[in-house]
Design a protein around this motif. Structure first.
Motif, PDB file in Angstrom:
ATOM      1  N   ASP A  79      13.157  66.276  37.963  1.00 41.11           N
ATOM      2  CA  ASP A  79      13.575  64.962  38.430  1.00 41.11           C
ATOM      3  C   ASP A  79      14.897  65.112  39.175  1.00 41.11           C
ATOM      4  N   LEU A  80      14.859  64.921  40.493  1.00 42.05           N
ATOM      5  CA  LEU A  80      16.071  65.120  41.298  1.00 42.05           C
ATOM      6  C   LEU A  80      17.018  63.927  41.230  1.00 42.05           C
ATOM      7  N   GLU A  81      16.556  62.799  40.732  1.00 41.82           N
ATOM      8  CA  GLU A  81      17.413  61.613  40.707  1.00 41.82           C
ATOM      9  C   GLU A  81      18.657  61.842  39.868  1.00 41.82           C
ATOM     10  N   SER A  82      18.505  62.532  38.752  1.00 45.34           N
ATOM     11  CA  SER A  82      19.654  62.777  37.885  1.00 45.34           C
ATOM     12  C   SER A  82      20.521  63.919  38.404  1.00 45.34           C
ATOM     13  N   GLN A  83      19.919  64.907  39.072  1.00 45.86           N
ATOM     14  CA  GLN A  83      20.671  66.070  39.553  1.00 45.86           C
ATOM     15  C   GLN A  83      21.413  65.785  40.856  1.00 45.86           C
ATOM     16  N   LEU A  84      20.845  64.917  41.681  1.00 44.52           N
ATOM     17  CA  LEU A  84      21.454  64.599  42.970  1.00 44.52           C
ATOM     18  C   LEU A  84      21.754  63.101  43.045  1.00 44.52           C
ATOM     19  N   GLU A  85      22.375  62.612  42.006  1.00 45.50           N
ATOM     20  CA  GLU A  85      22.578  61.173  41.870  1.00 45.50           C
ATOM     21  C   GLU A  85      23.308  60.564  43.064  1.00 45.50           C
ATOM     22  N   LYS A  86      24.289  61.291  43.604  1.00 41.86           N
ATOM     23  CA  LYS A  86      25.084  60.725  44.697  1.00 41.86           C
ATOM     24  C   LYS A  86      24.302  60.622  46.008  1.00 41.86           C
ATOM     25  N   PHE A  87      23.146  61.299  46.072  1.00 36.14           N
ATOM     26  CA  PHE A  87      22.352  61.261  47.305  1.00 36.14           C
ATOM     27  C   PHE A  87      21.138  60.335  47.210  1.00 36.14           C
ATOM     28  N   VAL A  88      20.958  59.699  46.063  1.00 36.27           N
ATOM     29  CA  VAL A  88      19.806  58.811  45.890  1.00 36.27           C
ATOM     30  C   VAL A  88      19.880  57.672  46.899  1.00 36.27           C
ATOM     31  N   GLY A  89      18.838  57.538  47.721  1.00 36.97           N
ATOM     32  CA  GLY A  89      18.788  56.488  48.726  1.00 36.97           C
ATOM     33  C   GLY A  89      19.739  56.677  49.881  1.00 36.97           C
ATOM     34  N   GLN A  90      20.255  57.909  50.072  1.00 37.94           N
ATOM     35  CA  GLN A  90      21.261  58.148  51.104  1.00 37.94           C
ATOM     36  C   GLN A  90      20.816  59.146  52.177  1.00 37.94           C
ATOM     37  N   LYS A 144      16.670  57.080  52.315  1.00 35.88           N
ATOM     38  CA  LYS A 144      17.111  55.709  52.508  1.00 35.88           C
ATOM     39  C   LYS A 144      15.992  54.929  53.195  1.00 35.88           C
ATOM     40  N   PRO A 145      15.966  53.621  53.111  1.00 37.77           N
ATOM     41  CA  PRO A 145      14.930  52.847  53.802  1.00 37.77           C
ATOM     42  C   PRO A 145      14.910  53.179  55.296  1.00 37.77           C
ATOM     43  N   GLY A 146      13.724  53.434  55.801  1.00 30.85           N
ATOM     44  CA  GLY A 146      13.579  53.825  57.194  1.00 30.85           C
ATOM     45  C   GLY A 146      13.615  55.322  57.421  1.00 30.85           C
ATOM     46  N   GLY A 147      13.938  56.097  56.383  1.00 31.75           N
ATOM     47  CA  GLY A 147      14.027  57.544  56.515  1.00 31.75           C
ATOM     48  C   GLY A 147      12.652  58.202  56.567  1.00 31.75           C
ATOM     49  N   TYR A 148      12.619  59.435  57.060  1.00 32.37           N
ATOM     50  CA  TYR A 148      11.365  60.161  57.264  1.00 32.37           C
ATOM     51  C   TYR A 148      11.261  61.393  56.370  1.00 32.37           C
ATOM     52  N   PHE A 149      10.043  61.652  55.918  1.00 35.65           N
ATOM     53  CA  PHE A 149       9.675  62.899  55.245  1.00 35.65           C
ATOM     54  C   PHE A 149       8.653  63.602  56.130  1.00 35.65           C
ATOM     55  N   PHE A 150       8.920  64.853  56.491  1.00 36.78           N
ATOM     56  CA  PHE A 150       8.034  65.553  57.420  1.00 36.78           C
ATOM     57  C   PHE A 150       8.106  67.053  57.183  1.00 36.78           C
TER      58      PHE A 150
END
Length: 357
Positions: free
Chosen positions: A94-105, A137-143
């Protein structure tokens, strides 16, 4: 291929893959964006991103030794953007806890060589996509890039059909388990005619390489379904040969510079390069932005990435997707996503069959 160390023929598929990454990064990279590269390995694409120039690079990899090497290399160079590395496996942790400062960024998340390995199980594929959606973040891309399972499976089906024709149907329960071309060989672990959703393992070995690569087929309808469940909307899955054709004006020179014998003087792919590029597909998803009106926007004006196929995908995924089966005659229209160029179908038109073997 000669197979000599460092020979042009041996490195041809590496240079073609590198071209494809450079071309895709050139489309998505914009000044000051935050980029996260999953499974960045010992040689991340920091130089490719620098031309944008981006603002922040986040590299994630499972190897602690690789992360250490990257940090040392970074300290010895002067880049135009900030860079951080993290040791983690996005398909199991779970990356949410490890990279907390980057969540949604994060503006862009890329994955170049590992998506197919995450399709060993549904759980690992779901975890990867959940982590991606969490970071974007909203509008971001995964590719990224993955072997084109549509084309691979179509070539396999063609082998099965040819085998049955040669044997006269005397061995109905025996199937060949390989695909061979001038440039590579693909060997499946199990002989079967069905394409399971997860865990269909195979080995890919390029001519001139000593070792083979272990992969799993990516079941594209399942990828789209899991991405949607994680909060990512489908934009496109496209063969790299179609990607090149759609962007030839922009990237023909780039491919010419990648090495000889890839394109002719008119910028058209030569047969061997076509075969190698056609083995891969690019995938693109986007995290919806509730403040923007649909449809989702393409990365650049006039780009090919947004296809008018989302409603078709919804119909396709509402049915039975336990296996991929050959498409019906494409001349009957675009009633199914599997009949469209470079998306979920059984590959090129000349490899399509009207009935299952």
């Amino acid at each position: 291929m000669s197979g000599l160390p460092g020979s042009k023929s041996e490195q041809g598929h590496h240079r073609l893959f590198d071209f494809a990454k450079t071309a895709i990064i050139n489309i998505f990279a914009h000044p000051y964006t935050t980029v996260c590269e999953l499974y960045c390995g010992k040689a991340p694409d920091t130089d490719k991103w620098e031309a944008a120039p981006i603002g922040h690079y986040i590299g994630i990899d499972t190897s602690s030794s690789g992360i250490s090497c990257l940090g040392e290399a970074w300290d010895s160079e002067k880049k135009k953007y900030d860079l951080e590395f993290f040791e983690a496996d996005p398909s199991t942790e779970d990356l949410e806890s490890q990279l907390e400062k980057f969540v949604g960024q994060v503006d862009l998340v890329s994955c170049w060589r590992h998506l197919q390995l995450c399709f060993e199980t549904e759980e690992s594929a779901r975890r990867l996509l959940t982590n991606v959606a969490c970071l974007l973040k909203p509008g971001g891309y995964f590719f990224g890039i993955t072997p084109d399972s549509s084309t691979i499976w179509a070539k396999y089906q063609k082998n099965v059909e040819a085998y049955h024709n040669r044997s006269g149907g005397t061995k109905p329960n025996v199937f060949p388990n390989y695909i061979r071309s001038e440039s590579y060989m693909i060997t499946f672990e199990l002989e079967e005619e069905k394409f399971p959703l997860f865990g269909k393992r195979y080995q890919l070995k390029f001519s001139g390489d000593n070792a083979s690569e272990d992969h799993c087929l990516v079941h594209f309808p399942s990828l789209i379904r899991l991405a949607r469940e994680a909060g990512l909307e489908y934009v496109e899955i496209q063969s790299l040969t179609d990607f090149f054709d759609d962007n030839r004006a922009q990237f023909a020179t780039l491919l010419m510079n990648a090495g000889p014998n890839f394109v002719d003087p008119r910028g058209k792919l030569l047969p061997r390069a076509f075969d190698l590029l056609g083995l891969y597909a690019t995938f693109i998803f986007q995290k919806p932005d509730p403040d923007l009106e649909p449809p989702l926007k393409t990365p650049f004006e006039g780009g090919p990435f947004l296809k008018s196929s989302f409603t078709i995908l919804q119909r396709e995924l509402s049915g039975n997707t336990d296996t991929i089966t050959p498409a019906e005659d494409s001349s009957k229209g675009l009633g199914k996503i599997s009949e469209q160029k470079g998306i979920l179908g059984p590959g090129p038109a000349d490899l399509r069959f009207t009935e299952a073997i």
